[in-house]
Write a protein that holds these residues in place. Structure first.
Motif, PDB file in Angstrom:
ATOM      1  N   MET A   1       0.821  -1.100  -0.028  1.00 34.78           N
ATOM      2  CA  MET A   1      -0.175   0.112  -0.122  1.00 34.78           C
ATOM      3  C   MET A   1       0.784   1.269   0.005  1.00 34.78           C
ATOM      4  O   MET A   1       0.612   2.172  -0.750  1.00 34.78           O
ATOM      5  N   SER A   2       1.808   1.452   0.606  1.00 37.54           N
ATOM      6  CA  SER A   2       2.823   2.518   0.846  1.00 37.54           C
ATOM      7  C   SER A   2       3.374   2.886  -0.497  1.00 37.54           C
ATOM      8  O   SER A   2       3.202   4.085  -1.117  1.00 37.54           O
ATOM      9  N   ARG A   3       3.732   1.856  -1.202  1.00 33.62           N
ATOM     10  CA  ARG A   3       4.561   2.275  -2.571  1.00 33.62           C
ATOM     11  C   ARG A   3       3.532   2.816  -3.532  1.00 33.62           C
ATOM     12  O   ARG A   3       3.736   3.574  -4.042  1.00 33.62           O
ATOM     13  N   ALA A   4       2.332   1.967  -3.569  1.00 32.96           N
ATOM     14  CA  ALA A   4       1.166   2.536  -4.398  1.00 32.96           C
ATOM     15  C   ALA A   4       0.656   4.130  -4.306  1.00 32.96           C
ATOM     16  O   ALA A   4       0.791   4.914  -4.952  1.00 32.96           O
ATOM     17  N   THR A   5       0.666   4.274  -2.996  1.00 34.16           N
ATOM     18  CA  THR A   5       0.426   5.701  -2.543  1.00 34.16           C
ATOM     19  C   THR A   5       1.380   6.654  -2.558  1.00 34.16           C
ATOM     20  O   THR A   5       0.988   7.587  -3.253  1.00 34.16           O
ATOM     21  N   LEU A   6       2.473   6.078  -2.564  1.00 35.60           N
ATOM     22  CA  LEU A   6       3.675   7.220  -2.558  1.00 35.60           C
ATOM     23  C   LEU A   6       3.655   7.465  -4.037  1.00 35.60           C
ATOM     24  O   LEU A   6       4.043   8.586  -4.330  1.00 35.60           O
ATOM     25  N   CYS A   7       3.645   6.625  -5.012  1.00 34.28           N
ATOM     26  CA  CYS A   7       3.607   6.701  -6.351  1.00 34.28           C
ATOM     27  C   CYS A   7       2.504   7.520  -6.978  1.00 34.28           C
ATOM     28  O   CYS A   7       2.881   8.593  -7.484  1.00 34.28           O
ATOM     29  N   ALA A   8       1.237   7.370  -6.062  1.00 35.04           N
ATOM     30  CA  ALA A   8       0.421   8.542  -6.434  1.00 35.04           C
ATOM     31  C   ALA A   8       0.550   9.752  -6.019  1.00 35.04           C
ATOM     32  O   ALA A   8       0.173  10.956  -6.943  1.00 35.04           O
ATOM     33  N   LEU A   9       1.114   9.675  -5.019  1.00 36.10           N
ATOM     34  CA  LEU A   9       1.639  11.263  -4.362  1.00 36.10           C
ATOM     35  C   LEU A   9       2.458  11.625  -5.495  1.00 36.10           C
ATOM     36  O   LEU A   9       2.469  13.081  -5.108  1.00 36.10           O
ATOM     37  N   SER A  10       3.418  10.990  -5.888  1.00 35.24           N
ATOM     38  CA  SER A  10       4.255  11.896  -6.756  1.00 35.24           C
ATOM     39  C   SER A  10       3.795  12.517  -8.017  1.00 35.24           C
ATOM     40  O   SER A  10       4.309  13.205  -8.661  1.00 35.24           O
ATOM     41  N   ILE A  11       2.538  11.931  -8.454  1.00 39.12           N
ATOM     42  CA  ILE A  11       1.783  12.493  -9.527  1.00 39.12           C
ATOM     43  C   ILE A  11       0.876  13.939  -9.014  1.00 39.12           C
ATOM     44  O   ILE A  11       1.316  14.944  -9.273  1.00 39.12           O
ATOM     45  N   ASP A  12       0.258  13.744  -7.851  1.00 42.37           N
ATOM     46  CA  ASP A  12      -0.557  14.676  -7.208  1.00 42.37           C
ATOM     47  C   ASP A  12      -1.191  14.049  -5.906  1.00 42.37           C
ATOM     48  O   ASP A  12      -1.507  12.928  -5.937  1.00 42.37           O
ATOM     49  N   ILE A  13      -1.680  15.018  -5.131  1.00 48.71           N
ATOM     50  CA  ILE A  13      -2.427  14.845  -4.017  1.00 48.71           C
ATOM     51  C   ILE A  13      -3.634  14.209  -4.056  1.00 48.71           C
ATOM     52  O   ILE A  13      -4.049  13.235  -3.043  1.00 48.71           O
ATOM     53  N   THR A  63       9.073   5.064  12.306  1.00 49.84           N
ATOM     54  CA  THR A  63       9.175   3.753  13.457  1.00 49.84           C
ATOM     55  C   THR A  63       9.187   2.629  12.185  1.00 49.84           C
ATOM     56  O   THR A  63       9.522   1.344  12.658  1.00 49.84           O
ATOM     57  N   LEU A  64       8.638   2.996  11.043  1.00 47.09           N
ATOM     58  CA  LEU A  64       8.457   1.923   9.920  1.00 47.09           C
ATOM     59  C   LEU A  64       9.845   1.419   9.377  1.00 47.09           C
ATOM     60  O   LEU A  64      10.251   1.956   8.298  1.00 47.09           O
ATOM     61  N   THR A  65      10.629   0.881  10.075  1.00 43.52           N
ATOM     62  CA  THR A  65      12.054   0.599   9.407  1.00 43.52           C
ATOM     63  C   THR A  65      12.163  -0.004   8.156  1.00 43.52           C
ATOM     64  O   THR A  65      12.762   0.443   7.261  1.00 43.52           O
ATOM     65  N   PRO A  66      11.422  -1.077   8.022  1.00 43.45           N
ATOM     66  CA  PRO A  66      11.283  -1.618   6.483  1.00 43.45           C
ATOM     67  C   PRO A  66      10.928  -0.716   5.477  1.00 43.45           C
ATOM     68  O   PRO A  66      11.569  -0.533   4.341  1.00 43.45           O
ATOM     69  N   LEU A  67      10.149   0.234   5.906  1.00 44.75           N
ATOM     70  CA  LEU A  67       9.721   1.391   5.157  1.00 44.75           C
ATOM     71  C   LEU A  67      11.110   2.297   4.521  1.00 44.75           C
ATOM     72  O   LEU A  67      11.374   2.642   3.519  1.00 44.75           O
ATOM     73  N   ARG A  68      11.733   2.731   5.806  1.00 49.98           N
ATOM     74  CA  ARG A  68      12.840   3.459   5.638  1.00 49.98           C
ATOM     75  C   ARG A  68      13.903   2.733   4.648  1.00 49.98           C
ATOM     76  O   ARG A  68      14.678   3.398   4.012  1.00 49.98           O
ATOM     77  N   ALA A  69      13.980   1.275   5.019  1.00 53.74           N
ATOM     78  CA  ALA A  69      15.028   0.883   4.429  1.00 53.74           C
ATOM     79  C   ALA A  69      14.779   0.496   2.846  1.00 53.74           C
ATOM     80  O   ALA A  69      15.785  -0.079   2.167  1.00 53.74           O
ATOM     81  N   ASP A  70      13.588   0.580   2.585  1.00 53.86           N
ATOM     82  CA  ASP A  70      13.328   0.302   1.091  1.00 53.86           C
ATOM     83  C   ASP A  70      13.678   1.333   0.201  1.00 53.86           C
ATOM     84  O   ASP A  70      13.366   2.462   0.026  1.00 53.86           O
ATOM     85  N   ILE A  77      10.448   9.098  -2.047  1.00 53.96           N
ATOM     86  CA  ILE A  77      10.404  10.259  -1.260  1.00 53.96           C
ATOM     87  C   ILE A  77      11.340  11.226  -1.900  1.00 53.96           C
ATOM     88  O   ILE A  77      10.950  12.438  -1.774  1.00 53.96           O
ATOM     89  N   ASP A  78      12.615  10.913  -2.217  1.00 61.34           N
ATOM     90  CA  ASP A  78      13.272  11.857  -2.773  1.00 61.34           C
ATOM     91  C   ASP A  78      12.893  12.742  -3.974  1.00 61.34           C
ATOM     92  O   ASP A  78      12.856  13.854  -4.328  1.00 61.34           O
ATOM     93  N   ASP A  79      12.071  11.922  -4.881  1.00 56.74           N
ATOM     94  CA  ASP A  79      11.333  12.609  -5.931  1.00 56.74           C
ATOM     95  C   ASP A  79      10.219  13.541  -5.536  1.00 56.74           C
ATOM     96  O   ASP A  79      10.136  14.739  -5.960  1.00 56.74           O
ATOM     97  N   ILE A  80       9.544  13.257  -4.584  1.00 54.35           N
ATOM     98  CA  ILE A  80       8.420  14.058  -4.130  1.00 54.35           C
ATOM     99  C   ILE A  80       9.211  15.234  -3.565  1.00 54.35           C
ATOM    100  O   ILE A  80       8.459  16.378  -3.568  1.00 54.35           O
ATOM    101  N   ALA A  81      10.131  15.084  -2.652  1.00 50.58           N
ATOM    102  CA  ALA A  81      10.724  16.223  -1.852  1.00 50.58           C
ATOM    103  C   ALA A  81      11.370  17.251  -2.984  1.00 50.58           C
ATOM    104  O   ALA A  81      11.135  18.267  -2.667  1.00 50.58           O
ATOM    105  N   LYS A  82      11.966  16.667  -4.105  1.00 49.31           N
ATOM    106  CA  LYS A  82      12.154  17.652  -5.297  1.00 49.31           C
ATOM    107  C   LYS A  82      11.409  18.369  -5.464  1.00 49.31           C
ATOM    108  O   LYS A  82      11.440  19.716  -6.044  1.00 49.31           O
TER     109      LYS A  82
END
Length: 91
Positions: A1-13, A63-70, A77-82
């Motif tokens: 779910m995180s990846r799909a939602t973050l991918c969508a967030l990189s397009i728009d909110i 606190t979601l370590t696996p998420l941070r390590a992915d 995250i870097d793409d959205i931050a840019k």
């Protein structure tokens, strides 16, 4: 779910909010118990406010370590931050 939602967030909110709503509607208990959903909602707020520092802080302090390590998640995250840096508007 995180990846799909973050991918969508990189397009728009709106895309991201639609994706997260769909996941939560499929399993309402997920929202109540999930640190992941809480983190994604914090990301949405940060993007709406164009707050790059808070966005990165929320990710770095999760606190979601696996998420941070992915590496794929980190790349998104870097793409959205840019884009929050003023290059593109994700609203």
């Amino acid at each position: 779910m995180s990846r799909a939602t973050l991918c969508a967030l990189s397009i728009d909110i709106e895309n991201a909010n639609t994706a997260l709503t769909r996941y939560v509607n499929d399993n309402p208990l997920f929202e109540e118990r999930s640190t992941e959903v809480k983190l994604l909602r914090e990301f949405f707020t940060d993007v709406e406010e164009q707050n790059k520092e808070a966005f990165l802080k929320h990710f770095d302090e999760t606190t979601l370590t696996p998420l941070r390590a992915d590496r794929i998640v980190r790349s998104m995250i870097d793409d959205i931050a840019k884009k929050l840096n003023g290059d593109l508007d994700l609203k």
